[in-house]
Design an enzyme around this catalytic site. Structure first.
Site, short mmCIF file in Angstrom:
data_model
loop_
_atom_site.label_atom_id
_atom_site.label_comp_id
_atom_site.label_asym_id
_atom_site.label_seq_id
_atom_site.Cartn_x
_atom_site.Cartn_y
_atom_site.Cartn_z
N CYS A 1 85.59 27.61 55.77
CA CYS A 1 86.68 28.61 55.85
C CYS A 1 87.93 28.03 56.52
CB CYS A 1 86.19 29.86 56.56
SG CYS A 1 85.43 29.53 58.15
N GLU B 1 84.64 37.85 59.98
CA GLU B 1 85.15 36.45 59.95
C GLU B 1 85.25 36.10 58.47
OE1 GLU B 1 85.96 34.61 62.43
OE2 GLU B 1 85.04 35.63 64.14
N GLU C 1 92.19 31.43 47.85
CA GLU C 1 91.35 30.46 48.57
C GLU C 1 90.45 29.74 47.57
OE1 GLU C 1 88.16 32.23 50.77
OE2 GLU C 1 88.01 30.52 52.12
N LYS D 1 70.56 39.08 58.49
CA LYS D 1 70.41 38.98 57.03
C LYS D 1 71.20 37.76 56.61
CE LYS D 1 70.80 39.64 52.55
NZ LYS D 1 71.30 38.26 52.29
P1 NAD Z 1 80.03 35.80 47.61
O1 NAD Z 1 81.14 36.67 48.10
O2 NAD Z 1 79.20 36.26 46.47
O3 NAD Z 1 79.01 35.51 48.81
C1 NAD Z 1 79.39 35.02 50.08
C2 NAD Z 1 78.39 35.54 51.12
O4 NAD Z 1 78.59 36.92 51.31
C3 NAD Z 1 76.95 35.37 50.65
O5 NAD Z 1 76.28 34.60 51.59
C4 NAD Z 1 76.37 36.77 50.52
O6 NAD Z 1 75.13 36.91 51.16
C5 NAD Z 1 77.37 37.65 51.22
N1 NAD Z 1 77.61 38.89 50.47
C6 NAD Z 1 78.01 38.98 49.18
N2 NAD Z 1 78.16 40.28 48.84
C7 NAD Z 1 77.84 41.01 49.95
C8 NAD Z 1 77.81 42.40 50.24
N3 NAD Z 1 78.16 43.34 49.34
N4 NAD Z 1 77.44 42.79 51.46
C9 NAD Z 1 77.10 41.88 52.41
N5 NAD Z 1 77.13 40.55 52.20
C10 NAD Z 1 77.49 40.12 50.99
O7 NAD Z 1 80.71 34.43 47.25
P2 NAD Z 1 80.17 32.96 47.09
O8 NAD Z 1 80.56 32.48 45.73
O9 NAD Z 1 78.76 32.81 47.52
O10 NAD Z 1 81.07 32.26 48.17
C11 NAD Z 1 82.44 32.06 47.97
C12 NAD Z 1 83.31 33.07 48.63
O11 NAD Z 1 82.73 33.47 49.84
C13 NAD Z 1 84.65 32.44 48.95
O12 NAD Z 1 85.63 33.25 48.41
C14 NAD Z 1 84.72 32.39 50.45
O13 NAD Z 1 85.87 32.99 50.94
C15 NAD Z 1 83.60 33.23 50.92
N6 NAD Z 1 82.84 32.59 51.99
C16 NAD Z 1 83.43 32.54 53.20
C17 NAD Z 1 82.77 31.95 54.24
C18 NAD Z 1 83.38 31.88 55.60
O14 NAD Z 1 82.92 31.10 56.41
N7 NAD Z 1 84.40 32.66 55.91
C19 NAD Z 1 81.52 31.41 54.04
C20 NAD Z 1 80.94 31.47 52.77
C21 NAD Z 1 81.61 32.09 51.76
#
Ligand code: NAD
Length: 483
Positions: free
Chosen positions: A286, A252, A384, A177
């Site tokens: 990240c 992760e 972050e 997904k």
């Molecule tokens: P977000 O938390 O809305 O989404 C980040 C990702 O998580 C999305 O791709 C989404 O598909 C998934 N997601 C969101 N809610 C979910 C749920 N309930 N169950 C399963 N998956 C879910 O945030 P955003 O604004 O898109 O991204 C920023 C935040 O996401 C930052 O705080 C960052 O830490 C984190 N992020 C981390 C990484 C990483 O490589 N560790 C990558 C992308 C985003």
């Protein structure tokens, strides 16, 4: 230019255009324009994907490592061949400049190669027995079962590639997904595996609202493993769900990487590396180096040179101009997050040396931003930022810098620059993180484990750990039949 593909689900070996739960728009973050639509899987379609992954598992788990390696190697080759087309789609979906997108794709092919080779290489072990009656104690790594892979948008090929390759190499089947805003990139990756000969049901692709989909897939008795990359908040939520259903879980999560720059460091080299790496992928990485802790003796020069480099970064639509260094943020949410971090520097809680504002345009652009001396309790120093904002803090003693570096609950990557060997060793030991880079800012290669500690998660992907993450350890104690 590559046309934006029709996004589909892939369930039980069939490409399915219609999402029974509707569809959502896919937006180019550089223009704000709609470039396509993504079907949303219904609960019945998720059940079909679970059934396909469950049904395909027994046969796939019994294939030889050599067979799985051959398929994964072909998938890696196809990914390399298709890099130009896939890079265009990455750029359109999440705004990564083309050269960075191509680098991500070819690096992902190397990861698939390595994990495929692990399928041939990774044996078990034979443990000496304690008596004559016992002939052997054999430890093997068995494929854990169907795996649910949940990935974000910042590395829309690399993160799914690591998880798919780890799962398939180990003999697991999988349901991917991907992020809502990068569905076509994920689809093009899945096509490489399918065209390489992955059998029906072994790899499935679903799209839709992440929360309900994750909950449905994790709760299913078919699912045995959950691998998630994303924010700490979501990771904690999914971890609780996985624990409730007793599923193996690898999170992760986010990071807020410190970089200690000692007075012994090669200043020109350190500052050039730091200021360019920080703004790669618009800081949406990240392991992005973010909290720069710089020895007082070189602090003023470091700030001035860092800000000068940041101020010259060419920002723009990478789909329209391949020479841009930095594209847009992935969506509007990230812009408001940046604005909040900058607003919090008011009242002497930090000084914005360069940048600090939204760029007036139709897309989601934010200036490369440098904050000097953010206060310890500021949003920048405690949360972050996940965007193009760097903060620089002076320190007096190296131990003070280590204290600041280790003061957060995150522990993904940490970095240090020092020209003194003893100090470099000390920093490598003292920094609390899953990965530490010394005198350079790379903490990832196909052969090495990638993972964090504390609020950055646990477990690893990549390296042999990325294969073992999809296995159960099994012991067989074999005794004489009689006598
Ligand atoms: P977000 O938390 O809305 O989404 C980040 C990702 O998580 C999305 O791709 C989404 O598909 C998934 N997601 C969101 N809610 C979910 C749920 N309930 N169950 C399963 N998956 C879910 O945030 P955003 O604004 O898109 O991204 C920023 C935040 O996401 C930052 O705080 C960052 O830490 C984190 N992020 C981390 C990484 C990483 O490589 N560790 C990558 C992308 C985003």
């Amino acid at each position: 230019m590559t046309a934006y593909p029709t996004v589909k689900l892939f369930i039980g070996g069939q490409w399915i255009e219609t999402g029974e739960a509707g569809a959502m728009e896919v937006v180019n973050p550089a223009t704000g324009g709609v470039i396509g639509h993504c079907p949303k899987a219904s609960p019945a379609q998720l059940d079909a994907a679970l059934k396909a992954a469950g049904d395909a598992f027994p046969a796939w788990s019994r294939t030889s490592g050599a067979e799985r390696h051959a398929i994964l190697r072909r998938a890696a080759d196809l990914l390399r061949e298709r890099a130009p087309q896939i890079a265009s789609v990455i750029t359109a979906e999440m705004g990564k400049p083309r050269a960075q997108a191509v680098g991500e794709i070819t690096g992902s092919a190397d990861v698939i190669d390595f994990l495929g080779e692990e399928a041939k290489r990774r044996g078990g072990r034979l443990i000496p027995t304690r008596g004559n009656q016992l002939l052997a104690q054999i430890v093997t790594h068995e494929p854990i079962g169907p795996a649910v892979l949940l990935t974000p948008w910042n590395f829309p090929i690399n993160l799914p590639a690591k998880k798919i390759a780890g799962a398939l190499a180990a003999g697991c089947t999988a349901i991917l997904k991907p992020a809502e805003n990068t569905p076509a990139s994920a689809q093009m990756l899945v096509e490489c595996f399918v065209d390489a000969g992955v059998p029906e049901g072994v790899l499935n692709l679903v799209h839709g609202d992440p929360g309900p989909i994750a909950e449905h897939l994790i709760a299913s008795p078919v699912t045995r493993k959950v691998s998630f990359t994303g924010s700490t908040a979501v990771g904690k939520h999914l971890g609780a769900l996985a624990a409730t259903h007793m599923k193996r879980f690898t999170p992760e999560l986010g990071g807020h990487a410190p970089v200690i720059v000692s007075k012994n460091a090669d200043l020109a080299r350190a500052v050039a590396m730091c200021a360019t790496t920080k703004f790669r992928n618009a800081g949406q990485v990240c392991v992005s180096p973010t909290r720069f802790l710089v020895a007082r003796e070189i602090y003023d020069n470091f700030v001035a040179e860092f800000a000068a480099i940041a101020g010259k970064i060419k920002v723009g639509d990478p789909g329209a101009d391949e020479s841009v260094d930095m594209g847009p943020l992935a969506h509007a949410r990230r812009i408001s997050a940046m604005e909040q971090v900058v607003a919090d520097t008011g009242g002497n809680r930090g000084e914005v040396v360069t940048g600090g504002s939204v760029i007036d345009s139709t897309g989601f652009f934010f200036q490369p931003t440098v904050i000097a001396n953010p206060s310890p309790d500021s949003r920048f120093m405690t949360e972050e930022p996940f965007g193009p904002i760097a903060g620089i803090v002076p320190f007096e003693k190296i131990e003070d810098a280590v204290g600041i570096a280790n003061s957060l609950r995150y522990g993904l990557a940490a970095y240090a620059f020092s020209g003194d060997l003893d100090e470099a060793h000390y920093l490598g030991r003292a920094l609390k993180a899953g990965m530490v880079g010394i005198n350079q800012l790379i903490v990832s290669s196909p052969e090495t484990p990638f993972g964090g500690i504390g609020d950055s998660g646990f477990g690893s992907e990549g390296g042999e750990e990325g294969y073992l993450a999809f296995t159960d350890t099994k012991l067989v104690m074999l005794a004489k039949a009689g006598g």
